[in-house]
Design an enzyme around this catalytic site. Structure first.
Site, PDB file in Angstrom:
ATOM      1  N   LYS A 200       0.847  -1.389  -0.101  1.00  0.00           N
ATOM      2  CA  LYS A 200       0.080   0.107   0.128  1.00  0.00           C
ATOM      3  C   LYS A 200       1.170   1.445   0.285  1.00  0.00           C
ATOM      4  O   LYS A 200       1.427   1.616   1.058  1.00  0.00           O
ATOM      5  CB  LYS A 200      -0.411   0.064   0.887  1.00  0.00           C
ATOM      6  CG  LYS A 200      -1.518   1.195   1.256  1.00  0.00           C
ATOM      7  CD  LYS A 200      -3.276   0.769   2.240  1.00  0.00           C
ATOM      8  CE  LYS A 200      -3.743   2.178   2.654  1.00  0.00           C
ATOM      9  NZ  LYS A 200      -4.769   2.357   3.331  1.00  0.00           N
ATOM     10  N   LYS A 223       1.391   9.533   5.580  1.00  0.00           N
ATOM     11  CA  LYS A 223       0.988   8.305   6.164  1.00  0.00           C
ATOM     12  C   LYS A 223       2.631   7.765   5.794  1.00  0.00           C
ATOM     13  O   LYS A 223       2.330   6.501   5.719  1.00  0.00           O
ATOM     14  CB  LYS A 223      -0.307   8.056   5.577  1.00  0.00           C
ATOM     15  CG  LYS A 223      -1.429   7.780   6.233  1.00  0.00           C
ATOM     16  CD  LYS A 223      -2.828   7.618   5.494  1.00  0.00           C
ATOM     17  CE  LYS A 223      -3.044   7.836   6.849  1.00  0.00           C
ATOM     18  NZ  LYS A 223      -4.784   7.050   6.282  1.00  0.00           N
ATOM     19  N   LYS A 254      -2.047  -1.420  -3.776  1.00  0.00           N
ATOM     20  CA  LYS A 254      -3.099  -0.218  -3.849  1.00  0.00           C
ATOM     21  C   LYS A 254      -1.855   1.139  -3.671  1.00  0.00           C
ATOM     22  O   LYS A 254      -1.538   0.760  -2.986  1.00  0.00           O
ATOM     23  CB  LYS A 254      -4.299  -0.086  -2.647  1.00  0.00           C
ATOM     24  CG  LYS A 254      -4.714   0.956  -2.044  1.00  0.00           C
ATOM     25  CD  LYS A 254      -5.618   0.729  -0.934  1.00  0.00           C
ATOM     26  CE  LYS A 254      -5.700   2.038  -0.879  1.00  0.00           C
ATOM     27  NZ  LYS A 254      -6.719   1.469   0.675  1.00  0.00           N
ATOM     28  N   SER A 280      -9.992   5.152  -4.655  1.00  0.00           N
ATOM     29  CA  SER A 280     -10.708   6.795  -5.067  1.00  0.00           C
ATOM     30  C   SER A 280     -10.493   7.277  -6.190  1.00  0.00           C
ATOM     31  O   SER A 280     -11.398   7.677  -6.583  1.00  0.00           O
ATOM     32  CB  SER A 280     -11.621   7.285  -2.932  1.00  0.00           C
ATOM     33  OG  SER A 280     -10.249   8.152  -2.684  1.00  0.00           O
TER      34      SER A 280
HETATM   35  C1  PBG Z   1      -7.300   3.884   5.344  1.00  0.00           C
HETATM   36  C2  PBG Z   1      -7.694   3.458   3.959  1.00  0.00           C
HETATM   37  C3  PBG Z   1      -8.060   4.023   2.726  1.00  0.00           C
HETATM   38  C4  PBG Z   1      -8.447   3.877   1.685  1.00  0.00           C
HETATM   39  C5  PBG Z   1      -8.537   2.469   2.299  1.00  0.00           C
HETATM   40  N1  PBG Z   1      -8.402   1.977   3.155  1.00  0.00           N
HETATM   41  C6  PBG Z   1      -6.891   5.900   2.701  1.00  0.00           C
HETATM   42  C7  PBG Z   1      -5.733   6.006   3.237  1.00  0.00           C
HETATM   43  O1  PBG Z   1      -4.727   4.781   3.722  1.00  0.00           O
HETATM   44  O2  PBG Z   1      -5.651   7.142   3.685  1.00  0.00           O
HETATM   45  C8  PBG Z   1      -8.123   4.169   0.606  1.00  0.00           C
HETATM   46  C9  PBG Z   1      -9.097   3.478  -0.331  1.00  0.00           C
HETATM   47  C10 PBG Z   1      -9.949   4.962  -1.581  1.00  0.00           C
HETATM   48  O3  PBG Z   1      -9.430   5.681  -1.722  1.00  0.00           O
HETATM   49  O4  PBG Z   1     -10.189   4.125  -1.961  1.00  0.00           O
HETATM   50  N2  PBG Z   1      -7.322   3.126   6.355  1.00  0.00           N
END
Ligand code: PBG
Length: 330
Positions: A200, A223, A254, A280
């Site tokens: 991620k 993050k 991701k 998203s």
């Molecule tokens: C947080 C989480 C995130 C997403 C899924 N779980 C955002 C982040 O890490 O800030 C993002 C999913 C998306 O952008 O569609 N645990």
């Protein structure tokens, strides 16, 4: 691999008829490849549009149950829940995360009771419940690893108790997969699966999501001390190997489309069930351009999702899941 010289070989021959194109297609999406992420909110009969994600709404539990019914009828195998948490429930220690009756756990129970055939996936991370928007517990400005893992284990157990089929640790703390797996075994949840968000990245593509779950205002800093540098790929392989060795059943990369090389490398190296999350921001970009008439939204949706199959993914988390499923045989 041998190809005759022109004119013995003409690639256009196999493109000259739709039937021949269909016969020779290499990768095709099916409805069984789709996981649908949905946003929850409190209340009843509430449907609230997410401004930065046209076509996506936060739904109260009763409406999410209906949505799960529709998704199952379309043949979508899994739905993934993300709660919008009331700011008054956010704390420094994120206790709401393992409340057996929190919004997410109530939704799991309601969906499993009404639509048992759909798999329910969850998000295991503290950000919806954290006063500072981080995925782990913050002490003196530091996201502390081991204490966060303890909290994540409690959260994961509460979700498993509620009936979740797939736990999705998205927090990127070290050691969480092993800790969650041990706790599940001890609690008699042998068949609860883990889809680890293994690779991620610290990505700008999550912007609209943080809006949808109400975490954008809350987040202090970034993050980058737990999510990955977008330029790294060897690290992704090491993380996937680590998570599989700790008991992950499936792994995820991701965001999706900007990281297809990572998907391919992971699938080739490990052969484990491999998923990508079309996040998203990817969704928002396609919808925004389509709304302007700059691209054909349906064509780009199909093309982007097919790309994941080409890259070796077994499935895709996508906000397009119902729209895509309606175009596919179930
Ligand atoms: C947080 C989480 C995130 C997403 C899924 N779980 C955002 C982040 O890490 O800030 C993002 C999913 C998306 O952008 O569609 N645990």
């Amino acid at each position: 691999m041998t190809t005759a010289a022109y004119p013995a070989a003409r690639f256009r021959r196999l493109k000259s008829h739709a039937a021949l194109r269909a016969l020779t297609a290499e990768h095709r999406l099916t409805v069984h490849d789709l996981i649908w992420p949905v946003f929850l909110r409190d209340g009843e009969g509430v449907r609230e549009d997410v401004a930065s994600m046209p076509g996506v709404a936060r739904m109260s539990v009763d409406l999410v149950v209906k949505a799960a019914r529709d998704a199952a009828d379309l043949g979508i195998p899994a739905i993934c829940l993300f709660p919008y948490t009331d700011p008054s429930l956010k704390t420094r220690l994120c206790e709401e995360a393992w409340n057996p009756d929190n919004l997410s756990n109530r939704a799991i129970r309601a969906i499993k009771a009404a639509v048992p055939e759909i798999a329910v996936m969850t998000d295991v991370a503290l950000d919806p419940y954290n006063i500072n928007g981080h995925d782990g517990i913050v002490r003196d400005g530091v996201i502390v690893n081991d204490e966060s893992v303890e909290a994540l284990v409690k959260m994961a157990l509460a979700q498993a108790d509620a009936g979740a089929d797939i736990l999705g640790p998205s927090d990127m703390m070290d050691g969480r997969i092993g800790a969650i797996r041990n706790a599940l075994e001890r609690a008699g949840h042998q068949n609860v699966t883990i889809m680890s968000y293994a690779a991620k990245y610290a990505s700008g593509f999550y912007g609209p999501f943080r809006d949808a779950v109400g975490a954008s205002g809350a987040l202090t800093g970034d993050k980058k001390t737990y999510q990955m540098d977008p330029g790294n790929v060897s690290e992704a392989l090491r993380l996937v190997e680590r998570d599989l060795s700790e008991g992950a059943d499936m792994v995820m990369i991701k965001p999706g489309l900007p990281y297809l090389d990572v998907c391919r490398a992971v699938k080739d190296r490990f052969g484990a069930p491999t998923f990508a999350y079309q996040v998203s921001g990817e969704y928002a970009m396609i919808q925004a351009a389509a709304a302007q008439g700059w691209v054909d939204g349906e064509q780009v949706m199909i093309e982007s999702l097919t790309a994941f199959k080409r890259a070796g993914c077994d499935g895709i988390l996508t906000y397009f899941a119902p729209a895509m499923a309606r175009l596919l045989p179930s």
